[in-house]
Design a protein around this motif. Structure first.
Motif, PDB file in Angstrom:
ATOM      1  N   ALA A  77      29.963  33.353  36.331  1.00 17.92           N
ATOM      2  CA  ALA A  77      30.894  32.661  37.224  1.00 17.92           C
ATOM      3  C   ALA A  77      32.240  33.367  37.346  1.00 17.92           C
ATOM      4  CB  ALA A  77      31.110  31.235  36.728  1.00 17.92           C
ATOM      5  N   SER A  78      32.412  34.490  36.615  1.00 20.89           N
ATOM      6  CA  SER A  78      33.687  35.222  36.609  1.00 20.89           C
ATOM      7  C   SER A  78      34.859  34.288  36.293  1.00 20.89           C
ATOM      8  CB  SER A  78      33.923  35.925  37.953  1.00 20.89           C
ATOM      9  OG  SER A  78      32.950  36.917  38.172  1.00 20.89           O
ATOM     10  N   SER A  79      34.724  33.517  35.232  1.00 22.63           N
ATOM     11  CA  SER A  79      35.759  32.569  34.841  1.00 22.63           C
ATOM     12  C   SER A  79      37.073  33.290  34.531  1.00 22.63           C
ATOM     13  CB  SER A  79      35.311  31.779  33.612  1.00 22.63           C
ATOM     14  OG  SER A  79      36.370  31.021  33.079  1.00 22.63           O
ATOM     15  N   PRO A  80      38.193  32.783  35.019  1.00 15.42           N
ATOM     16  CA  PRO A  80      39.498  33.401  34.727  1.00 15.42           C
ATOM     17  C   PRO A  80      39.810  33.463  33.244  1.00 15.42           C
ATOM     18  CG  PRO A  80      39.688  31.791  36.511  1.00 15.42           C
ATOM     19  CD  PRO A  80      38.312  31.619  35.921  1.00 15.42           C
ATOM     20  N   ASP A  81      39.228  32.551  32.460  1.00 16.23           N
ATOM     21  CA  ASP A  81      39.496  32.518  31.021  1.00 16.23           C
ATOM     22  C   ASP A  81      39.001  33.779  30.305  1.00 16.23           C
ATOM     23  OD1 ASP A  81      40.622  30.015  31.307  1.00 16.23           O
ATOM     24  OD2 ASP A  81      38.754  28.965  30.873  1.00 16.23           O
ATOM     25  N   LEU A  82      38.107  34.528  30.949  1.00 18.08           N
ATOM     26  CA  LEU A  82      37.543  35.718  30.326  1.00 18.08           C
ATOM     27  C   LEU A  82      38.483  36.919  30.403  1.00 18.08           C
ATOM     28  CD1 LEU A  82      33.864  35.542  31.602  1.00 18.08           C
ATOM     29  CD2 LEU A  82      34.554  35.577  29.209  1.00 18.08           C
ATOM     30  N   PHE A  83      39.431  36.876  31.304  1.00 18.84           N
ATOM     31  CA  PHE A  83      40.242  38.054  31.573  1.00 18.84           C
ATOM     32  C   PHE A  83      41.521  38.061  30.747  1.00 18.84           C
ATOM     33  CE2 PHE A  83      37.638  37.373  35.345  1.00 18.84           C
ATOM     34  CZ  PHE A  83      37.100  38.646  35.527  1.00 18.84           C
ATOM     35  N   SER A  84      41.865  39.226  30.234  1.00 17.92           N
ATOM     36  CA  SER A  84      43.106  39.395  29.496  1.00 17.92           C
ATOM     37  C   SER A  84      44.287  39.391  30.468  1.00 17.92           C
ATOM     38  CB  SER A  84      43.077  40.722  28.725  1.00 17.92           C
ATOM     39  OG  SER A  84      43.150  41.816  29.638  1.00 17.92           O
ATOM     40  N   HIS A  85      45.484  39.409  29.899  1.00 17.24           N
ATOM     41  CA  HIS A  85      46.679  39.438  30.745  1.00 17.24           C
ATOM     42  C   HIS A  85      46.667  40.674  31.638  1.00 17.24           C
ATOM     43  CE1 HIS A  85      50.841  38.955  32.006  1.00 17.24           C
ATOM     44  NE2 HIS A  85      51.081  40.196  31.627  1.00 17.24           N
ATOM     45  N   GLN A  86      46.329  41.818  31.054  1.00 15.23           N
ATOM     46  CA  GLN A  86      46.276  43.044  31.853  1.00 15.23           C
ATOM     47  C   GLN A  86      45.188  42.960  32.914  1.00 15.23           C
ATOM     48  OE1 GLN A  86      44.307  46.861  30.695  1.00 15.23           O
ATOM     49  NE2 GLN A  86      46.410  47.557  30.317  1.00 15.23           N
ATOM     50  N   ASP A  87      44.038  42.399  32.555  1.00 17.89           N
ATOM     51  CA  ASP A  87      42.943  42.253  33.517  1.00 17.89           C
ATOM     52  C   ASP A  87      43.386  41.457  34.746  1.00 17.89           C
ATOM     53  OD1 ASP A  87      41.082  43.685  32.084  1.00 17.89           O
ATOM     54  OD2 ASP A  87      40.216  41.928  31.102  1.00 17.89           O
ATOM     55  N   LYS A  88      44.146  40.393  34.518  1.00 16.55           N
ATOM     56  CA  LYS A  88      44.586  39.550  35.639  1.00 16.55           C
ATOM     57  C   LYS A  88      45.527  40.313  36.564  1.00 16.55           C
ATOM     58  CE  LYS A  88      43.914  35.237  33.095  1.00 16.55           C
ATOM     59  NZ  LYS A  88      44.537  34.083  32.423  1.00 16.55           N
ATOM     60  N   GLU A  89      46.337  41.187  35.986  1.00 14.97           N
ATOM     61  CA  GLU A  89      47.206  42.022  36.815  1.00 14.97           C
ATOM     62  C   GLU A  89      46.376  42.991  37.647  1.00 14.97           C
ATOM     63  OE1 GLU A  89      49.831  43.907  34.079  1.00 14.97           O
ATOM     64  OE2 GLU A  89      51.186  42.178  33.915  1.00 14.97           O
ATOM     65  N   VAL A  90      45.337  43.545  37.042  1.00 11.45           N
ATOM     66  CA  VAL A  90      44.456  44.466  37.768  1.00 11.45           C
ATOM     67  C   VAL A  90      43.713  43.728  38.875  1.00 11.45           C
ATOM     68  CG1 VAL A  90      42.461  46.002  37.569  1.00 11.45           C
ATOM     69  CG2 VAL A  90      44.186  45.964  35.761  1.00 11.45           C
ATOM     70  N   LEU A  91      43.240  42.518  38.567  1.00 11.19           N
ATOM     71  CA  LEU A  91      42.527  41.727  39.572  1.00 11.19           C
ATOM     72  C   LEU A  91      43.394  41.440  40.781  1.00 11.19           C
ATOM     73  CD1 LEU A  91      40.532  39.102  37.446  1.00 11.19           C
ATOM     74  CD2 LEU A  91      39.566  40.871  38.930  1.00 11.19           C
ATOM     75  N   ALA A  92      44.690  41.201  40.555  1.00 12.61           N
ATOM     76  CA  ALA A  92      45.590  40.923  41.672  1.00 12.61           C
ATOM     77  C   ALA A  92      45.656  42.117  42.617  1.00 12.61           C
ATOM     78  CB  ALA A  92      46.980  40.590  41.143  1.00 12.61           C
ATOM     79  N   LYS A  93      45.613  43.336  42.059  1.00 11.16           N
ATOM     80  CA  LYS A  93      45.626  44.532  42.895  1.00 11.16           C
ATOM     81  C   LYS A  93      44.266  44.758  43.566  1.00 11.16           C
ATOM     82  CE  LYS A  93      49.151  46.915  40.152  1.00 11.16           C
ATOM     83  NZ  LYS A  93      49.479  48.124  39.331  1.00 11.16           N
ATOM     84  N   LEU A  94      43.192  44.503  42.815  1.00 17.15           N
ATOM     85  CA  LEU A  94      41.861  44.706  43.379  1.00 17.15           C
ATOM     86  C   LEU A  94      41.561  43.727  44.500  1.00 17.15           C
ATOM     87  CD1 LEU A  94      39.714  45.351  40.160  1.00 17.15           C
ATOM     88  CD2 LEU A  94      40.567  47.035  41.810  1.00 17.15           C
ATOM     89  N   SER A  95      42.236  42.572  44.491  1.00 16.43           N
ATOM     90  CA  SER A  95      41.976  41.569  45.524  1.00 16.43           C
ATOM     91  C   SER A  95      42.339  42.092  46.913  1.00 16.43           C
ATOM     92  CB  SER A  95      42.766  40.287  45.236  1.00 16.43           C
ATOM     93  OG  SER A  95      44.168  40.529  45.312  1.00 16.43           O
ATOM     94  N   MET A  96      43.157  43.128  46.964  1.00 18.15           N
ATOM     95  CA  MET A  96      43.527  43.709  48.246  1.00 18.15           C
ATOM     96  C   MET A  96      42.469  44.665  48.770  1.00 18.15           C
ATOM     97  SD  MET A  96      47.641  44.337  47.731  1.00 18.15           S
ATOM     98  CE  MET A  96      47.458  45.231  46.181  1.00 18.15           C
ATOM     99  N   GLU A  97      41.523  45.056  47.899  1.00 21.37           N
ATOM    100  CA  GLU A  97      40.443  45.924  48.321  1.00 21.37           C
ATOM    101  C   GLU A  97      39.302  45.090  48.910  1.00 21.37           C
ATOM    102  OE1 GLU A  97      39.183  48.461  45.172  1.00 21.37           O
ATOM    103  OE2 GLU A  97      41.207  49.186  44.723  1.00 21.37           O
ATOM    104  N   LYS A  98      38.444  45.749  49.644  1.00 24.92           N
ATOM    105  CA  LYS A  98      37.331  45.048  50.271  1.00 24.92           C
ATOM    106  C   LYS A  98      36.405  44.479  49.209  1.00 24.92           C
ATOM    107  CE  LYS A  98      33.575  45.555  53.615  1.00 24.92           C
ATOM    108  NZ  LYS A  98      32.876  46.456  54.562  1.00 24.92           N
ATOM    109  N   SER A  99      35.996  43.233  49.393  1.00 27.43           N
ATOM    110  CA  SER A  99      35.084  42.587  48.456  1.00 27.43           C
ATOM    111  C   SER A  99      33.633  42.800  48.885  1.00 27.43           C
ATOM    112  CB  SER A  99      35.383  41.089  48.375  1.00 27.43           C
ATOM    113  OG  SER A  99      34.423  40.440  47.569  1.00 27.43           O
ATOM    114  N   TYR A 100      32.804  43.070  47.909  1.00 25.40           N
ATOM    115  CA  TYR A 100      31.378  43.270  48.185  1.00 25.40           C
ATOM    116  C   TYR A 100      30.524  42.238  47.455  1.00 25.40           C
ATOM    117  CZ  TYR A 100      32.828  47.787  50.076  1.00 25.40           C
ATOM    118  OH  TYR A 100      33.434  48.773  50.817  1.00 25.40           O
ATOM    119  N   MET A 101      31.115  41.072  47.157  1.00 17.72           N
ATOM    120  CA  MET A 101      30.432  40.070  46.353  1.00 17.72           C
ATOM    121  C   MET A 101      29.098  39.652  46.963  1.00 17.72           C
ATOM    122  SD  MET A 101      32.234  39.719  43.667  1.00 17.72           S
ATOM    123  CE  MET A 101      31.502  38.246  42.980  1.00 17.72           C
ATOM    124  N   GLU A 102      29.083  39.355  48.243  1.00 17.82           N
ATOM    125  CA  GLU A 102      27.837  38.918  48.873  1.00 17.82           C
ATOM    126  C   GLU A 102      26.851  40.070  48.994  1.00 17.82           C
ATOM    127  OE1 GLU A 102      28.589  36.972  52.551  1.00 17.82           O
ATOM    128  OE2 GLU A 102      29.760  35.336  51.640  1.00 17.82           O
TER     129      GLU A 102
END
Length: 375
Positions: A254-279
């Motif tokens: 489920a990609s729970s936010p609780d799994l991510f470290s503080h640094q991971d969350k900062e990286v995720l914020a930047k990656l959110s601007m990239e194209k998502s290929y989830m589907e």
């Protein structure tokens, strides 16, 4: 007078008793019927259970009901197709040729280091990289008979069909890193070098001391512990477990936010601007991608990575393992143990880093340079 009344009452009671007896007899089932009813009920329950735990068939790319084929693909010797994507300099100009193995819930479009390597390093070193959709992901055909060995042979065949030469490099991230151990086991003679980035751990590898593997396992969230147990002990229930609504499912799935470290969350914020290929990742079905990944990764392996020999005894290549010490997906304590057991591995531990360190600016440059120039 009283005797006549009593006789009438007795006769009425007898007739009532007879009627009740007939009714009771009419409710009794003939011999064997009750057993047949139980059997039918059991068959019905089993049929229902089979339908519940049975995963739906995959939607094969290029089939009438499946997604379209848009990727460059090779056809493997068993008839399956493997989709790939090329990065960096062209093959004919490349000094170094690298195959990148993506992780869980990913695909060839977001293969960690390949997308975040600086153009300067690519040009300076002459780096060519190719990422591919692992079986069941993206546009690569599912492989119901997938094994650890079959993935290594897929990688070898991809290299041969693309003309990467007798030896090539392999980088695997997360779940892809875990499965990269199979390359060291089954095709070491084809490897020029290997890098494992936060490779996932199978807690049932026999080389781990029981106290350490248990401690690390118990650090995982309870839903993840159960998901791993199911994948290991009852893999045929993996689809049901990860789709049922009665219990909490895998937080990793489920990609729970609780799994991510503080640094991971900062990286995720930047990656959110990239194209998502989830589907796109699971467009052929989650069973042949995510669920089968779990069954292979946490199943009973036919080899223990900690029994592997150094594939480069003459220092003609090197193996690197990178790990963040705040990774909440992969316990650092077990990576340290692997590095101690296999001293020929170059171990790099990144203080303050989580699981997403390969997506941080300049870290991919360090990873590539360590593998290609610091052997």
């Amino acid at each position: 007078m009283a005797g006549g009344v009593n006789r009438k009452i007795s006769a009425a009671s007898a007739r009532a008793h007879t009627r009740r007896a007939k009714q009771n007899n009419s409710l009794k089932l003939p011999p064997g019927v009750f057993s047949k009813i139980l059997l039918l009920l059991l068959v019905g329950i089993l049929a229902w259970a089979y339908q519940v735990i049975r995963p739906p068939p995959p939607k094969i790319c290029g089939s009438p009901d499946g997604p379209p084929v848009t990727a460059s693909r090779i056809k493997l010797r068993d008839g399956r197709h493997l989709a790939y994507k090329e990065h960096g300099v062209t093959r004919d100009l490349a000094k170094f040729k690298i195959i990148v193995v993506h992780g869980f819930r990913a695909c060839r479009h977001n293969p960690s280091v390949a997308n975040h390597l600086s153009p300067e390093i690519v040009k300076e070193l002459g780096v060519y990289l190719v990422s591919f959709d692992r079986p069941g992901y993206g546009e690569s055909d599912p492989h119901p008979k997938r094994t650890l060995k079959s993935l290594a042979l897929d990688i070898e065949e991809l290299a041969d069909q693309l003309g990467l030469g007798s030896k090539f490099y392999v980088i695997g991230y997360s779940m892809g890193g875990e499965l990269t151990w199979s390359c060291l086991k089954y095709i070491p003679h084809r490897l020029a070098g290997v890098t494992l980035l936060a490779p996932v751990i199978n807690y049932w590898w026999p080389g781990f001391p029981a106290n350490q593997s248990n401690e690390a396992y118990n650090q995982q969230f309870a839903p993840d512990q159960w998901a791993l147990r199911v994948a290991h002990y009852t893999p045929w229930l993996t689809y049901w477990w990860n789709t049922q609504k009665w219990f909490s499912g895998s937080t990793v799935m489920a990609s729970s936010p609780d799994l991510f470290s503080h640094q991971d969350k900062e990286v995720l914020a930047k990656l959110s601007m990239e194209k998502s290929y989830m589907e796109y990742m699971t467009q052929q079905g989650e069973y042949e991608s995510l669920h089968r990944d779990m069954m292979i990764a946490f199943g009973s392996w036919e080899f223990d990575p900690m029994d592997l020999d150094n594939p480069f005894p003459n220092n003609e290549g090197s193996v690197h393992l990178w790990q963040g010490d705040e990774d909440r997906f992969v316990p650092v304590m077990l990576q340290r143990y692997i590095a101690q057991r296999l001293p020929w591995i170059h171990y790099h531990e990144l203080p303050g880093s989580g699981h997403l360190f390969p997506f941080i600016d300049r870290i991919p440059d360090k990873i590539i340079k360590a593998m290609l120039t610091e052997e």
